[in-house]
Design a protein around this motif. Structure first.
Motif, mmCIF file in Angstrom:
data_model
loop_
_atom_site.group_PDB
_atom_site.id
_atom_site.type_symbol
_atom_site.label_atom_id
_atom_site.label_comp_id
_atom_site.label_asym_id
_atom_site.label_seq_id
_atom_site.Cartn_x
_atom_site.Cartn_y
_atom_site.Cartn_z
ATOM 1 N N ARG A 151 0.843 -1.211 0.000
ATOM 2 C CA ARG A 151 0.000 0.000 0.000
ATOM 3 C C ARG A 151 0.864 1.242 0.000
ATOM 4 N NH1 ARG A 151 -4.526 -2.437 4.054
ATOM 5 N NH2 ARG A 151 -4.057 -4.532 3.335
ATOM 6 N N CYS A 152 0.225 2.348 -0.355
ATOM 7 C CA CYS A 152 0.985 3.593 -0.401
ATOM 8 C C CYS A 152 0.066 4.763 -0.128
ATOM 9 C CB CYS A 152 1.630 3.749 -1.770
ATOM 10 S SG CYS A 152 2.794 5.124 -1.802
ATOM 11 N N ASN A 153 0.624 5.835 0.414
ATOM 12 C CA ASN A 153 -0.160 7.057 0.612
ATOM 13 C C ASN A 153 -0.136 7.934 -0.644
ATOM 14 O OD1 ASN A 153 2.552 7.274 1.133
ATOM 15 N ND2 ASN A 153 2.347 8.343 3.071
ATOM 16 N N PHE A 154 0.654 7.554 -1.655
ATOM 17 C CA PHE A 154 0.618 8.219 -2.951
ATOM 18 C C PHE A 154 0.110 7.215 -3.981
ATOM 19 C CE2 PHE A 154 4.456 11.264 -2.045
ATOM 20 C CZ PHE A 154 3.699 11.913 -1.091
ATOM 21 N N GLN A 155 -0.181 7.732 -5.157
ATOM 22 C CA GLN A 155 -0.533 6.830 -6.250
ATOM 23 C C GLN A 155 0.157 7.335 -7.513
ATOM 24 O OE1 GLN A 155 -4.766 5.877 -6.611
ATOM 25 N NE2 GLN A 155 -4.367 4.874 -8.573
ATOM 26 N N CYS A 156 1.483 7.206 -7.518
ATOM 27 C CA CYS A 156 2.270 7.776 -8.621
ATOM 28 C C CYS A 156 1.827 7.174 -9.958
ATOM 29 C CB CYS A 156 3.753 7.529 -8.407
ATOM 30 S SG CYS A 156 4.346 8.289 -6.894
ATOM 31 N N VAL A 157 1.774 8.035 -10.949
ATOM 32 C CA VAL A 157 1.219 7.605 -12.237
ATOM 33 C C VAL A 157 1.998 6.452 -12.854
ATOM 34 C CG1 VAL A 157 -0.002 9.697 -12.922
ATOM 35 C CG2 VAL A 157 2.450 9.527 -13.353
ATOM 36 N N TYR A 158 3.308 6.428 -12.607
ATOM 37 C CA TYR A 158 4.123 5.384 -13.240
ATOM 38 C C TYR A 158 4.134 4.097 -12.433
ATOM 39 C CZ TYR A 158 7.342 7.656 -9.982
ATOM 40 O OH TYR A 158 7.895 8.224 -8.872
ATOM 41 N N CYS A 159 3.700 4.198 -11.194
ATOM 42 C CA CYS A 159 3.839 3.054 -10.290
ATOM 43 C C CYS A 159 2.505 2.362 -10.030
ATOM 44 C CB CYS A 159 4.446 3.556 -8.990
ATOM 45 S SG CYS A 159 4.655 2.301 -7.738
ATOM 46 N N MET A 160 1.475 3.172 -9.818
ATOM 47 C CA MET A 160 0.131 2.629 -9.587
ATOM 48 C C MET A 160 -0.809 3.281 -10.582
ATOM 49 S SD MET A 160 -0.466 2.788 -5.523
ATOM 50 C CE MET A 160 0.531 1.941 -4.328
ATOM 51 N N PRO A 161 -0.662 2.952 -11.850
ATOM 52 C CA PRO A 161 -1.460 3.650 -12.847
ATOM 53 C C PRO A 161 -2.952 3.443 -12.631
ATOM 54 C CG PRO A 161 -0.114 1.915 -13.842
ATOM 55 C CD PRO A 161 0.166 1.885 -12.395
ATOM 56 N N GLY A 215 8.589 -0.796 -0.722
ATOM 57 C CA GLY A 215 7.158 -1.057 -0.687
ATOM 58 C C GLY A 215 6.610 -0.934 -2.100
ATOM 59 N N GLY A 216 5.400 -0.532 -2.225
ATOM 60 C CA GLY A 216 4.561 0.360 -1.439
ATOM 61 C C GLY A 216 5.403 1.369 -0.662
ATOM 62 N N GLU A 217 4.785 1.935 0.315
ATOM 63 C CA GLU A 217 5.508 2.925 1.107
ATOM 64 C C GLU A 217 5.908 2.295 2.444
ATOM 65 O OE1 GLU A 217 7.131 5.592 0.752
ATOM 66 O OE2 GLU A 217 7.485 5.571 2.894
ATOM 67 N N PRO A 218 7.194 1.986 2.625
ATOM 68 C CA PRO A 218 7.612 1.226 3.801
ATOM 69 C C PRO A 218 7.386 1.960 5.122
ATOM 70 C CG PRO A 218 9.527 1.993 2.567
ATOM 71 C CD PRO A 218 8.324 2.274 1.722
ATOM 72 N N THR A 249 11.931 5.401 0.156
ATOM 73 C CA THR A 249 10.680 5.975 0.656
ATOM 74 C C THR A 249 10.259 7.179 -0.180
ATOM 75 O OG1 THR A 249 9.678 7.129 2.541
ATOM 76 C CG2 THR A 249 12.048 7.341 2.338
ATOM 77 N N ASN A 250 8.974 7.526 -0.087
ATOM 78 C CA ASN A 250 8.529 8.765 -0.732
ATOM 79 C C ASN A 250 8.690 9.958 0.207
ATOM 80 O OD1 ASN A 250 6.274 8.810 1.042
ATOM 81 N ND2 ASN A 250 4.957 7.772 -0.435
ATOM 82 N N ALA A 251 9.140 9.725 1.429
ATOM 83 C CA ALA A 251 9.508 10.772 2.401
ATOM 84 C C ALA A 251 8.324 11.520 3.005
ATOM 85 C CB ALA A 251 10.508 11.768 1.805
ATOM 86 N N MET A 303 4.642 -1.820 -9.944
ATOM 87 C CA MET A 303 5.886 -1.575 -9.202
ATOM 88 C C MET A 303 5.629 -1.525 -7.700
ATOM 89 S SD MET A 303 8.854 -1.287 -10.465
ATOM 90 C CE MET A 303 9.929 -0.518 -11.631
ATOM 91 N N SER A 304 4.497 -0.914 -7.329
ATOM 92 C CA SER A 304 4.207 -0.782 -5.903
ATOM 93 C C SER A 304 4.049 -2.150 -5.256
ATOM 94 C CB SER A 304 2.928 0.035 -5.694
ATOM 95 O OG SER A 304 1.850 -0.611 -6.336
ATOM 96 N N GLN A 305 3.650 -3.137 -6.057
ATOM 97 C CA GLN A 305 3.480 -4.488 -5.502
ATOM 98 C C GLN A 305 4.802 -5.243 -5.513
ATOM 99 O OE1 GLN A 305 0.435 -5.200 -8.344
ATOM 100 N NE2 GLN A 305 -1.234 -4.985 -6.872
HETATM 101 FE FE1 SF4 Z 1 4.868 6.435 -5.654
HETATM 102 FE FE2 SF4 Z 1 6.513 4.870 -4.179
HETATM 103 FE FE3 SF4 Z 1 3.922 4.957 -3.715
HETATM 104 FE FE4 SF4 Z 1 4.815 3.832 -5.923
HETATM 105 S S1 SF4 Z 1 5.159 3.103 -3.909
HETATM 106 S S2 SF4 Z 1 3.006 5.153 -5.694
HETATM 107 S S3 SF4 Z 1 6.564 5.153 -6.379
HETATM 108 S S4 SF4 Z 1 5.340 6.667 -3.552
#
Ligand code: SF4
Ligand code: SAM
Length: 331
Positions: free
Chosen positions: A14-24, A63-66, A92-94, A326-328
């Motif tokens: 899981r992630c708190n972002f949904q980057c276009v290239y990673c979780m389209p 991760g995802g976002e570790p 991390t996405n920081a 990628m996130s997976q």
């Molecule tokens: Fe973005 Fe990293 Fe989250 Fe992927 S796992 S959506 S790259 S922040």
């Protein structure tokens, strides 16, 4: 052939972002149920009894976002203090780093990679996807996390940039300029079509040499004497404090120097990022009571077969179809 001694451990999909290239958008983002995550004890058992005896000494948490993984600081502490660990790092996405940088450092983490695809809050917002209601402006929070990590003493501090044509390619020089007066390593990663064929087809990708040429035209570029153990080709703007890395998995084949395997949050061991051949379900093995010697033996065979698996899809001229984003996988 490099020894295969580096394990990337995804702690969460899981992630708190949904980057276009990673979780389209439209990708199957059905998250793994928490009960299927490897728990801390299972991760440590696999490290101590399977991977370390097979020669693995370098670990990266991803991760995802570790930083969303409950108990992350404790886990870092335990892995950092395994006597065989020679290198522990985290990607991390920081977004949550401002509060966690010091506790992570105190737990023994020294190396951190941070994704930062833009210096412009608006562009950043378009890359990191749908905003979550009531969250503060995300770029500022991330930038604060980066500054805190720098102050706390993370060294090297690496910033990962995925360049997407028409989205952030106008910022290549601004991002490269971050290395001029700080010992930061900015790494340009070629955008990969993993789980996002549509984005890839529509926008294409920019190869590392094109990025390097832009930088060369502005400041000049020299080969750096600093060399990591990863796939990045490292350069330096003359006189700069930091370095520029280029990860060119699309335009170059560095399979022959690949030293890594990937463990997903739900316990799948994957020998190659670019294809799905040979994966082992280590969670099932542990939970079904398979003897640890037998698990070690199967992982050992997979490690031995990795060179052949690496080249498999390259040779057939395709990066294959991906069932995971990628996130997976963990990047
Ligand atoms: Fe973005 Fe990293 Fe989250 Fe992927 S796992 S959506 S790259 S922040
Ligand atoms: N959430 C963390 C982060 O963003 O740094 C860690 C996980 S993320 C999957 C790990 C790395 O994979 C990031 O540096 C990210 O930029 C990179 N990545 C994700 N999708 C990518 C893609 N399609 N092509 C190239 N790099 C990608």
């Amino acid at each position: 052939m490099n020894p295969i001694d580096y394990l990337r451990i995804s702690l969460i999909d899981r992630c708190n972002f949904q980057c276009v290239y990673c979780m389209p958008e439209g990708a199957d983002l059905n998250h793994v149920l928490r009960e299927f995550w490897l728990d801390h004890e299972e991760i440590l058992t696999l490290l101590k009894e399977v991977f370390i005896p097979l020669g693995f000494t370098k670990f990266r948490l991803t991760g995802g976002e570790p930083l969303l993984r409950p108990g992350i600081v404790q886990l870092v502490d335990e892995i950092a203090h395994l006597p065989e660990t020679t290198d522990l790092s985290l990607t991390t996405n920081a977004f949550k780093l401002e509060k966690l940088a010091q506790p992570l450092y105190d737990a023994g983490l020294r190396r951190i990679n941070i994704s930062l695809d833009s210096l412009q809050p608006e562009t950043f917002e378009t890359i990191v996807g749908k905003p979550v209601a009531a969250e503060p402006v995300r770029w500022q929070q991330v930038w604060q996390g980066i500054q805190t990590a720098h102050r706390v003493g993370f060294d090297p501090l690496k910033l990962n940039v995925v360049v997407i044509p028409g989205v952030n390619d106008h910022e290549i020089l601004d991002l490269a300029a971050l290395t001029l007066d700080k010992n930061w390593h900015v790494r340009f990663i070629e955008f990969m079509p993993i789980g996002n064929d549509e984005l890839f087809t529509n926008k294409g990708w920019i190869d590392s040499e094109t990025i390097r040429q832009q930088i060369r035209d502005r400041w000049g570029l020299e080969t750096s004497t600093i060399r990591g153990n990863g796939p990045a080709d490292v350069f330096k703007i003359p006189g700069a404090k930091g370095t520029l890395g280029f990860i060119s998995q699309m335009s170059e084949c560095f399979c022959d120097r690949c030293n890594r395997m990937r463990l997903s949050a739900d316990g799948w061991l994957r020998p190659c990022l670019l294809n799905e051949t040979g994966q082992l379900n280590l969670r099932a093995a542990l939970r079904n009571g398979e003897p640890i010697d037998s698990i070690r033996e199967r992982v050992g065979s997979l490690v031995a077969n990795k060179p052949e698996i690496n080249f498999k899809m390259r040779e057939s001229g395709t990066t294959g179809a991906y069932s995971r984003t990628m996130s997976q996988i963990g990047g």
